[in-house]
Design a protein around this motif. Structure first.
Motif, mmCIF file in Angstrom:
data_model
loop_
_atom_site.group_PDB
_atom_site.id
_atom_site.type_symbol
_atom_site.label_atom_id
_atom_site.label_comp_id
_atom_site.label_asym_id
_atom_site.label_seq_id
_atom_site.Cartn_x
_atom_site.Cartn_y
_atom_site.Cartn_z
ATOM 1 N N LEU A 113 12.955 38.471 -18.959
ATOM 2 C CA LEU A 113 12.825 37.029 -18.730
ATOM 3 C C LEU A 113 11.881 36.776 -17.564
ATOM 4 O O LEU A 113 11.946 37.447 -16.540
ATOM 5 N N SER A 114 11.015 35.821 -17.727
ATOM 6 C CA SER A 114 10.098 35.440 -16.656
ATOM 7 C C SER A 114 10.423 34.018 -16.220
ATOM 8 O O SER A 114 11.131 33.276 -16.915
ATOM 9 N N GLY A 115 9.889 33.639 -15.088
ATOM 10 C CA GLY A 115 10.145 32.295 -14.593
ATOM 11 C C GLY A 115 9.423 31.222 -15.377
ATOM 12 O O GLY A 115 9.760 30.042 -15.279
ATOM 13 N N THR A 118 11.170 29.944 -19.343
ATOM 14 C CA THR A 118 12.570 30.313 -19.508
ATOM 15 C C THR A 118 13.443 29.165 -19.020
ATOM 16 O O THR A 118 13.469 28.857 -17.833
ATOM 17 N N THR A 119 14.130 28.537 -19.937
ATOM 18 C CA THR A 119 15.008 27.430 -19.576
ATOM 19 C C THR A 119 16.343 27.963 -19.086
ATOM 20 O O THR A 119 16.662 29.147 -19.251
ATOM 21 N N SER A 120 17.110 27.092 -18.478
ATOM 22 C CA SER A 120 18.429 27.508 -17.983
ATOM 23 C C SER A 120 19.336 27.920 -19.137
ATOM 24 O O SER A 120 20.131 28.851 -19.007
ATOM 25 N N GLN A 121 19.193 27.244 -20.293
ATOM 26 C CA GLN A 121 19.997 27.619 -21.452
ATOM 27 C C GLN A 121 19.629 29.007 -21.953
ATOM 28 O O GLN A 121 20.499 29.800 -22.323
ATOM 29 N N ALA A 126 21.039 34.793 -22.326
ATOM 30 C CA ALA A 126 20.689 36.189 -22.066
ATOM 31 C C ALA A 126 21.671 36.826 -21.095
ATOM 32 O O ALA A 126 22.049 37.999 -21.239
ATOM 33 N N TYR A 127 22.124 36.045 -20.100
ATOM 34 C CA TYR A 127 23.059 36.582 -19.110
ATOM 35 C C TYR A 127 24.369 36.992 -19.766
ATOM 36 O O TYR A 127 24.911 38.062 -19.486
#
Length: 216
Positions: A113-115, A118-121, A126-127
């Motif tokens: 994931l990159s900044g 990449t949305t918070s959702q 992914a988390y």
């Protein structure tokens, strides 16, 4: 003293007839064979399950990596066994190399994931996938479990959605010996202690082969 002992043995040998000499020689030979077998058994490593249920391609990659490290191993059907003293360290090393390819992925999912874009959702999804993979890896550290998947139903972070309890399920494939009493309950506490707001009572453990709930 040694000369006297040798002379005594020679006198005893010479005093034997052919049949007794044959029995003595045969007994010594049998004893030597037994000692050789015991020595070989003692020198052989104790094996423990490393992985099972891998597809042929992934299993081949794992075996190749094990052979390159010179670790003693054997293969029985779809199960890969390795020297018990090196199993845990080997799993860590293989996981660092992304092996097995079809095994559960953990926090390395977050590395991709990159900044940008990449949305918070997307990050939350992914988390939680990474958390599930890490828990599955921990469960697989038990030699009595051949395969494991963890699914966490986390409550939505959307403030407009109604709040619901966090639940989780663990699908496992036990080894040939099955699970020891209390093992399923221990898995519930393991997963519950790793997820905020998750109670052990809300974790379901299922035998993936039979479909039965375990430790209920």
């Amino acid at each position: 003293m040694k000369g006297a002992a040798v002379n005594t043995l020679l006198e005893t040998w010479n005093g034997m007839d052919g049949r007794r000499r044959g029995v003595l020689v045969g007994g010594l030979a049998a004893l030597a064979v037994v000692l050789l077998i015991l020595t070989r058994i003692a020198s052989q490593p104790s094996y423990q399950l490393l992985y099972s249920g891998l597809d042929p391609a992934a299993a081949g990659e794992v075996v190749e990596a094990i052979s390159a490290r010179g670790v003693a191993h054997r293969i029985e059907g779809d199960q890969i066994f390795v020297d018990a003293s090196q199993r845990d360290a080997l799993r860590m090393a293989l996981a660092g190399e992304g092996l097995p390819a079809n095994g559960p992925q953990g926090y390395e999912l977050l590395d991709s994931l990159s900044g940008f874009g990449t949305t918070s959702q997307m990050f939350d999804a992914a988390y939680w996938r990474a958390r599930e993979g890490e828990l599955a890896r921990t469960i697989l550290a038990s030699p009595s479990i051949r395969a494991a998947r963890v699914h966490i139903a986390n409550s939505s972070s959307d403030p407009f959605q109604p709040t619901s309890e966090v639940t989780a399920s663990i699908a496992i494939r036990p080894g040939a010996g099955g699970l020891a009493p209390g093992h399923a309950q221990a898995l519930r506490y393991l997963v519950a202690s790793s997820v905020p707001g998750l109670r052990p009572d809300n974790v379901t453990v299922i035998d993936a082969d039979s479909g039965q709930m375990l430790g209920g």
